[in-house]
Scaffold this active site. Structure first.
Site, PDB file in Angstrom:
ATOM      1  N   ASN A   9       0.868  -1.178   0.000  1.00  0.00           N
ATOM      2  CA  ASN A   9       0.000   0.000   0.000  1.00  0.00           C
ATOM      3  C   ASN A   9       0.902   1.224   0.000  1.00  0.00           C
ATOM      4  O   ASN A   9       1.491   1.567   1.025  1.00  0.00           O
ATOM      5  CB  ASN A   9      -0.901  -0.030   1.244  1.00  0.00           C
ATOM      6  CG  ASN A   9      -1.750   1.224   1.360  1.00  0.00           C
ATOM      7  OD1 ASN A   9      -1.777   2.056   0.450  1.00  0.00           O
ATOM      8  ND2 ASN A   9      -2.440   1.371   2.477  1.00  0.00           N
ATOM      9  N   LYS A  11       0.134   4.287  -0.303  1.00  0.00           N
ATOM     10  CA  LYS A  11      -0.483   5.491   0.278  1.00  0.00           C
ATOM     11  C   LYS A  11      -0.197   6.694  -0.632  1.00  0.00           C
ATOM     12  O   LYS A  11      -0.179   6.530  -1.841  1.00  0.00           O
ATOM     13  CB  LYS A  11       0.009   5.690   1.719  1.00  0.00           C
ATOM     14  CG  LYS A  11      -0.215   4.422   2.562  1.00  0.00           C
ATOM     15  CD  LYS A  11       0.000   4.616   4.021  1.00  0.00           C
ATOM     16  CE  LYS A  11      -0.240   3.286   4.741  1.00  0.00           C
ATOM     17  NZ  LYS A  11      -0.104   3.397   6.196  1.00  0.00           N
ATOM     18  N   HIS A  95      -9.532   1.233   5.184  1.00  0.00           N
ATOM     19  CA  HIS A  95      -8.253   1.449   5.869  1.00  0.00           C
ATOM     20  C   HIS A  95      -8.466   2.421   7.025  1.00  0.00           C
ATOM     21  O   HIS A  95      -9.273   3.347   6.928  1.00  0.00           O
ATOM     22  CB  HIS A  95      -7.231   1.999   4.875  1.00  0.00           C
ATOM     23  CG  HIS A  95      -5.836   1.980   5.399  1.00  0.00           C
ATOM     24  ND1 HIS A  95      -5.375   2.912   6.302  1.00  0.00           N
ATOM     25  CD2 HIS A  95      -4.814   1.121   5.183  1.00  0.00           C
ATOM     26  CE1 HIS A  95      -4.119   2.627   6.603  1.00  0.00           C
ATOM     27  NE2 HIS A  95      -3.752   1.548   5.942  1.00  0.00           N
ATOM     28  N   GLU A  97      -6.842   4.849   7.993  1.00  0.00           N
ATOM     29  CA  GLU A  97      -6.659   6.262   7.614  1.00  0.00           C
ATOM     30  C   GLU A  97      -7.924   6.819   6.969  1.00  0.00           C
ATOM     31  O   GLU A  97      -8.269   7.984   7.148  1.00  0.00           O
ATOM     32  CB  GLU A  97      -5.432   6.395   6.688  1.00  0.00           C
ATOM     33  CG  GLU A  97      -4.137   6.210   7.472  1.00  0.00           C
ATOM     34  CD  GLU A  97      -2.985   5.605   6.690  1.00  0.00           C
ATOM     35  OE1 GLU A  97      -3.014   5.619   5.441  1.00  0.00           O
ATOM     36  OE2 GLU A  97      -2.047   5.090   7.333  1.00  0.00           O
ATOM     37  N   GLU A 167      -5.252  -4.714  10.671  1.00  0.00           N
ATOM     38  CA  GLU A 167      -4.234  -3.676  10.825  1.00  0.00           C
ATOM     39  C   GLU A 167      -4.467  -2.931  12.139  1.00  0.00           C
ATOM     40  O   GLU A 167      -5.263  -1.982  12.178  1.00  0.00           O
ATOM     41  CB  GLU A 167      -4.297  -2.682   9.664  1.00  0.00           C
ATOM     42  CG  GLU A 167      -3.976  -3.289   8.314  1.00  0.00           C
ATOM     43  CD  GLU A 167      -3.377  -2.258   7.369  1.00  0.00           C
ATOM     44  OE1 GLU A 167      -2.337  -2.576   6.781  1.00  0.00           O
ATOM     45  OE2 GLU A 167      -3.913  -1.154   7.236  1.00  0.00           O
ATOM     46  N   GLY A 173       2.661   2.533  10.733  1.00  0.00           N
ATOM     47  CA  GLY A 173       3.618   3.636  10.570  1.00  0.00           C
ATOM     48  C   GLY A 173       4.355   3.998  11.843  1.00  0.00           C
ATOM     49  O   GLY A 173       5.026   5.022  11.906  1.00  0.00           O
ATOM     50  N   SER A 213       3.575  -1.977  10.261  1.00  0.00           N
ATOM     51  CA  SER A 213       5.030  -2.056  10.429  1.00  0.00           C
ATOM     52  C   SER A 213       5.605  -3.424  10.075  1.00  0.00           C
ATOM     53  O   SER A 213       6.494  -3.926  10.765  1.00  0.00           O
ATOM     54  CB  SER A 213       5.430  -1.638  11.850  1.00  0.00           C
ATOM     55  OG  SER A 213       5.040  -0.294  12.090  1.00  0.00           O
TER      56      SER A 213
HETATM   57  P1  13P Z   1       3.129   0.531   7.673  1.00  0.00           P
HETATM   58  O1  13P Z   1       3.642  -0.761   7.076  1.00  0.00           O
HETATM   59  O2  13P Z   1       3.878   1.728   7.174  1.00  0.00           O
HETATM   60  O3  13P Z   1       3.013   0.470   9.152  1.00  0.00           O
HETATM   61  O4  13P Z   1       1.626   0.721   7.098  1.00  0.00           O
HETATM   62  C1  13P Z   1       0.743  -0.315   7.222  1.00  0.00           C
HETATM   63  C2  13P Z   1      -0.483   0.012   6.449  1.00  0.00           C
HETATM   64  O5  13P Z   1      -1.233   0.897   6.809  1.00  0.00           O
HETATM   65  C3  13P Z   1      -0.743  -0.754   5.225  1.00  0.00           C
HETATM   66  O6  13P Z   1      -2.021  -0.532   4.754  1.00  0.00           O
END
Ligand code: 13P
Length: 252
Positions: A9, A11, A95, A97, A167, A173, A213
């Site tokens: 992903n 982003k 997600h 976010e 997640e 992150g 992560s």
């Molecule tokens: P990270 O791997 O940067 O923690 O992000 C995970 C994520 O949100 C994947 O959709």
């Protein structure tokens, strides 16, 4: 058996030039990774460039979001039909976010899941608890609610086009990964929910990815867990060497 699935992903990262560089490296580096399904989710504006490079490769294309209508007066939105048109196979939905920054609720996400399935694509439905919810001991309640809302009126047949991604919000992150045991506990719980919501067959065949992560140095231990069927990778999917190492995980 469930085939492992690793999804990057991206982003809100990567220009067209950077996309081209990264997809080329992933395409070349994944040619021999025949035991795993792979997809990347660039930003909408880079999908077409990624598609041109990945067309003849082992790497599928995913979108990061969609709007649950085919077409119409929905300024700024993109439909599953257009994502299919550009060659996407997967759409990431729900997600954290999107839930936190854009106010998406379970009912809206459920409409998207239906729209994606109807178009013949695979929905990657993300669920996860915040740190406060984990510390309050409500993790399983939160996940059960998010799963129930996201899968409203989805049939056992539809579930062939659904992947679940666990997640934990506190691991996204942050560099703080769930331990393999913490992840496995939740994945097994999600699988039990799928069994009670649908049936044992759906529970056994649905892929449940872990995200938060995931890095080259923790993927092996995570993937060694029986109910982890892959990963949804953020930061580490932006570097070809890291992503290729994750694709080539070794169950330890
Ligand atoms: P990270 O791997 O940067 O923690 O992000 C995970 C994520 O949100 C994947 O959709």
């Amino acid at each position: 058996m469930r085939r492992p699935l690793i999804v990057g992903n991206w982003k809100l990262h990567k220009t067209l030039g950077e996309t081209l560089e990264l997809v080329n490296a992933i395409k070349t580096g994944s040619e021999n990774s025949t035991e795993v399904d792979i997809a990347v989710a660039p930003v909408f504006t880079a999908l077409s460039v990624a598609r041109a490079t990945l067309a003849e490769s082992r790497v599928g294309l995913a979108a990061q979001n969609c709007y649950p209508e085919k077409q119409g007066a929905f300024t700024g939105e993109v439909s599953p039909a257009l994502l299919k048109d550009i060659g996407c196979l997967f759409v990431i939905l729900g997600h954290s976010e999107r839930r936190q920054l854009f106010g998406e609720d379970g009912a809206f996400i459920n409409r998207k899941v239906h729209a994606v399935i109807k178009e013949g694509l695979v929905a990657i439905l993300c669920i996860g608890e915040t740190l406060a919810q984990r510390e309050a001991g409500t993790t399983f309640d939160i996940l059960a609610t998010q799963l129930r809302e996201g899968l409203q009126k989805i049939s056992a047949e539809d579930m062939k086009q659904v992947v679940i991604a666990y997640e934990p919000v506190w691991a996204i992150g942050t560099g703080k990964t769930a331990t393999p045991e913490q992840a496995e506990e939740v994945h097994a719980f999600i699988r039990s929910l799928l069994a009670s919501t649908f049936d044992a067959g759906v529970a056994q065949s649905t892929r449940i990815l872990y995200g938060g992560s995931v890095k080259p140095d923790n993927v092996d231990n995570l993937m060694a867990q029986p109910d982890l069927d892959g990963a949804l990778v953020g930061g580490a999917s932006l570097k070809s060497a890291d992503f290729l190492r994750i694709i080539n995980f070794q169950k330890s």
